[in-house]
Design a protein around this motif. Structure first.
Motif, PDB file in Angstrom:
ATOM      1  N   LEU A 158       0.832  -1.201   0.000  1.00 14.82           N
ATOM      2  CA  LEU A 158       0.000   0.000   0.000  1.00 14.82           C
ATOM      3  C   LEU A 158       0.872   1.259   0.000  1.00 14.82           C
ATOM      4  O   LEU A 158       0.578   2.222  -0.721  1.00 14.82           O
ATOM      5  CB  LEU A 158      -0.909  -0.009   1.231  1.00 14.82           C
ATOM      6  CG  LEU A 158      -1.851   1.181   1.382  1.00 14.82           C
ATOM      7  CD1 LEU A 158      -2.857   1.231   0.235  1.00 14.82           C
ATOM      8  CD2 LEU A 158      -2.581   1.111   2.725  1.00 14.82           C
ATOM      9  N   LYS A 159       1.937   1.236   0.781  1.00 15.41           N
ATOM     10  CA  LYS A 159       2.832   2.390   0.833  1.00 15.41           C
ATOM     11  C   LYS A 159       3.468   2.647  -0.525  1.00 15.41           C
ATOM     12  O   LYS A 159       3.530   3.788  -1.006  1.00 15.41           O
ATOM     13  CB  LYS A 159       3.903   2.161   1.894  1.00 15.41           C
ATOM     14  CG  LYS A 159       4.864   3.328   2.076  1.00 15.41           C
ATOM     15  CD  LYS A 159       5.868   3.031   3.188  1.00 15.41           C
ATOM     16  CE  LYS A 159       6.840   4.199   3.361  1.00 15.41           C
ATOM     17  NZ  LYS A 159       7.834   3.911   4.439  1.00 15.41           N
ATOM     18  N   GLN A 160       3.943   1.592  -1.175  1.00 12.54           N
ATOM     19  CA  GLN A 160       4.576   1.729  -2.493  1.00 12.54           C
ATOM     20  C   GLN A 160       3.564   2.198  -3.538  1.00 12.54           C
ATOM     21  O   GLN A 160       3.854   3.058  -4.371  1.00 12.54           O
ATOM     22  CB  GLN A 160       5.183   0.388  -2.909  1.00 12.54           C
ATOM     23  CG  GLN A 160       6.342  -0.069  -2.052  1.00 12.54           C
ATOM     24  CD  GLN A 160       7.611   0.713  -2.319  1.00 12.54           C
ATOM     25  OE1 GLN A 160       7.705   1.460  -3.291  1.00 12.54           O
ATOM     26  NE2 GLN A 160       8.584   0.570  -1.445  1.00 12.54           N
ATOM     27  N   LEU A 165       1.034   6.407  -7.029  1.00  7.14           N
ATOM     28  CA  LEU A 165      -0.146   7.194  -7.406  1.00  7.14           C
ATOM     29  C   LEU A 165       0.111   8.682  -7.239  1.00  7.14           C
ATOM     30  O   LEU A 165      -0.274   9.497  -8.084  1.00  7.14           O
ATOM     31  CB  LEU A 165      -1.342   6.779  -6.547  1.00  7.14           C
ATOM     32  CG  LEU A 165      -2.033   5.466  -6.920  1.00  7.14           C
ATOM     33  CD1 LEU A 165      -3.012   5.056  -5.824  1.00  7.14           C
ATOM     34  CD2 LEU A 165      -2.752   5.590  -8.253  1.00  7.14           C
ATOM     35  N   LYS A 166       0.767   9.028  -6.156  1.00 14.57           N
ATOM     36  CA  LYS A 166       1.073  10.435  -5.912  1.00 14.57           C
ATOM     37  C   LYS A 166       2.011  10.972  -6.977  1.00 14.57           C
ATOM     38  O   LYS A 166       1.840  12.083  -7.493  1.00 14.57           O
ATOM     39  CB  LYS A 166       1.693  10.601  -4.529  1.00 14.57           C
ATOM     40  CG  LYS A 166       1.916  12.043  -4.123  1.00 14.57           C
ATOM     41  CD  LYS A 166       2.423  12.123  -2.691  1.00 14.57           C
ATOM     42  CE  LYS A 166       2.629  13.577  -2.267  1.00 14.57           C
ATOM     43  NZ  LYS A 166       3.120  13.665  -0.864  1.00 14.57           N
ATOM     44  N   SER A 167       3.003  10.151  -7.349  1.00 17.57           N
ATOM     45  CA  SER A 167       3.953  10.556  -8.387  1.00 17.57           C
ATOM     46  C   SER A 167       3.260  10.691  -9.738  1.00 17.57           C
ATOM     47  O   SER A 167       3.476  11.663 -10.472  1.00 17.57           O
ATOM     48  CB  SER A 167       5.080   9.524  -8.476  1.00 17.57           C
ATOM     49  OG  SER A 167       5.900   9.757  -9.594  1.00 17.57           O
ATOM     50  N   ASP A 187      -0.976  -3.285  -8.448  1.00 14.79           N
ATOM     51  CA  ASP A 187      -2.366  -3.721  -8.319  1.00 14.79           C
ATOM     52  C   ASP A 187      -2.434  -5.228  -8.043  1.00 14.79           C
ATOM     53  O   ASP A 187      -3.243  -5.688  -7.225  1.00 14.79           O
ATOM     54  CB  ASP A 187      -3.157  -3.403  -9.591  1.00 14.79           C
ATOM     55  CG  ASP A 187      -3.534  -1.926  -9.690  1.00 14.79           C
ATOM     56  OD1 ASP A 187      -3.183  -1.158  -8.779  1.00 14.79           O
ATOM     57  OD2 ASP A 187      -4.172  -1.550 -10.694  1.00 14.79           O
ATOM     58  N   GLU A 188      -1.594  -5.988  -8.734  1.00 19.05           N
ATOM     59  CA  GLU A 188      -1.550  -7.434  -8.524  1.00 19.05           C
ATOM     60  C   GLU A 188      -1.182  -7.750  -7.081  1.00 19.05           C
ATOM     61  O   GLU A 188      -1.831  -8.570  -6.411  1.00 19.05           O
ATOM     62  CB  GLU A 188      -0.519  -8.073  -9.475  1.00 19.05           C
ATOM     63  CG  GLU A 188      -0.884  -8.027 -10.946  1.00 19.05           C
ATOM     64  CD  GLU A 188      -1.868  -9.124 -11.310  1.00 19.05           C
ATOM     65  OE1 GLU A 188      -2.045 -10.070 -10.498  1.00 19.05           O
ATOM     66  OE2 GLU A 188      -2.475  -9.032 -12.389  1.00 19.05           O
ATOM     67  N   SER A 270      -4.710   5.386  -2.677  1.00 17.22           N
ATOM     68  CA  SER A 270      -5.466   4.152  -2.909  1.00 17.22           C
ATOM     69  C   SER A 270      -6.811   4.228  -2.198  1.00 17.22           C
ATOM     70  O   SER A 270      -6.870   4.457  -0.990  1.00 17.22           O
ATOM     71  CB  SER A 270      -4.679   2.940  -2.384  1.00 17.22           C
ATOM     72  OG  SER A 270      -3.449   2.806  -3.057  1.00 17.22           O
ATOM     73  N   LEU A 271      -7.884   4.015  -2.947  1.00 24.28           N
ATOM     74  CA  LEU A 271      -9.240   4.155  -2.419  1.00 24.28           C
ATOM     75  C   LEU A 271      -9.938   2.826  -2.196  1.00 24.28           C
ATOM     76  O   LEU A 271     -11.063   2.793  -1.696  1.00 24.28           O
ATOM     77  CB  LEU A 271     -10.078   5.004  -3.378  1.00 24.28           C
ATOM     78  CG  LEU A 271      -9.573   6.430  -3.629  1.00 24.28           C
ATOM     79  CD1 LEU A 271     -10.424   7.121  -4.686  1.00 24.28           C
ATOM     80  CD2 LEU A 271      -9.565   7.233  -2.334  1.00 24.28           C
TER      81      LEU A 271
END
Length: 377
Positions: A158-160, A165-167, A187-188, A270-271
């Motif tokens: 999740l952190k990665q 996503l932010k980048s 995602d995988e 991540s939502l």
């Protein structure tokens, strides 16, 4: 199962303390701020590698010290195990089991199991979803320590993924395609780790439901029946069915991630996943968070803890029960009924500012905690 010895060095308010304990009931009595909760918190930390009072380890180290040491001897049947934890804020913590270094601290999980009741438990009912997720995950780990690795893997992924996503959200257009290609890989990983964690939570909620209902009915005649409902962020609220198997959940998470990708890229976070799920609690078909009275909320929170105790007990051994200053929060009836539930556990550790708050059923060995010292009365 019980703790026979506790030794602390530079933990919270204690430069040094050595404490001999026995099976049965032990009560730590002292005014607020004298260090009684620090003792039971340390025992809880040995079991879970976390504190019920703070989110990080820095406050656990005495001011001016570099590290804190907790050493506990745990007796189970005719065997004894000694766990030593070295808490190093800002660095990696270390653990030893019977003097042998552990590769990772979480390797000692499962040696000691505890169930802890505390004033903070009211947040299980009235607090944010994160409190209820932590309740489920801590109980999962207590029952099956392998889930500590599952949770750690998910948090790493999740952190990665959030960083990516932010980048991608803030990056230049020419970098976006490369970022999205990498995002498919994450995602995988998120779907696989997340599905295993959700499957474990769903199975746990199903086991908790009848035990919570039973405990609630025994604690109070007001409100109820309590109903637990796991809310999965990857499944619409109006879905007729939430799959419970890990393989099916992988597919569900994949689909939800695809559908939410554009929104995630816009927000840079991540939502979808177990970090967004909730354990919804109901009384009389109404959300307990908004509708339960203070007394009903306390009964619900206690029922959740008692249900966890019964699950762990059913696995073969009584966990150590810790009642941290909880009786001051309860009326006389709930004090008496809670005491009746827990007094037959193999070991019960109670902390209280006022000795009179502790029900007669829990009057065991008493320790006086005062100005950094602990004396047996």
């Amino acid at each position: 199962m019980y703790v026979s010895h506790l030794q602390l060095a530079d933990y919270r308010s204690y430069p040094q303390v050595h404490l001999e304990l026995e099976p049965g009931i032990s009560t730590f009595v002292g005014a607020n701020g004298q260090g009684k909760t620090n003792l039971v918190e340390a025992i809880g930390y040995v079991a879970s590698l976390g504190s019920h009072r703070v989110a990080n380890d820095a406050p656990l180290v005495r001011k001016g010290a570099e590290r804190a040491i907790i050493r506990a001897a745990v007796v189970k049947g005719d065997r004894q195990a000694v766990i030593e934890l070295e808490i190093n804020p800002g660095k990696a913590n270390r653990a030893r089991l019977n003097r042998a270094p552990a590769t990772r601290p979480r390797e000692v999980l499962g040696v000691l199991r505890t169930v802890l009741f505390a004033p903070e438990d009211l947040s299980l009912v009235k607090g944010d979803p994160g409190e209820r997720r932590r309740f489920l995950d801590d109980l999962l780990v207590a029952r099956s320590p392998r889930f500590a690795g599952v949770r750690s893997d998910y948090e790493r992924v999740l952190k990665q993924r959030n960083a990516l996503l932010k980048s991608a959200s803030a990056g230049l257009a020419k970098r976006r395609d490369a970022d999205l290609s990498t995002l498919d890989v994450w995602d995988e990983h998120l779907a696989e780790a997340g599905a295993e964690l959700i499957a474990g939570r769903l199975a746990l909620v199903a086991e908790l439901q009848p035990l919570v209902a039973k405990s609630y009915a025994e604690l109070t005649s007001v409100g109820g029946p309590p109903v637990l409902q796991y809310r999965c962020s990857a499944v619409p609220d109006d879905a007729a069915h939430v799959p419970t198997g890990s393989p099916q959940l992988v597919d569900v998470l994949h689909s939800a991630l695809r559908e939410s990708r554009e929104q995630e890229l816009q927000r840079g976070i991540s939502l979808v996943g177990p970090h967004r799920d909730d354990l919804r609690l109901y009384l009389d078909d109404l959300p307990a968070k908004g509708y339960a009275s203070q007394g009903e909320a306390w009964s619900y929170a206690l029922s959740l803890r008692l249900a966890g105790f019964e699950l762990l007990r059913a696995d073969g051994d009584d966990p150590v029960l810790i009642l941290d200053d909880v009786f001051a929060e309860l009326d006389a009836g709930r004090r008496r009924r809670l005491a009746g539930h827990v007094r037959h556990a193999e070991q019960v550790l109670v902390s209280a500012a006022v000795a009179a708050d502790v029900p007669d059923e829990l009057q065991g060995t008493r320790f006086r905690v005062h100005e950094g010292g602990v004396e047996r009365e």
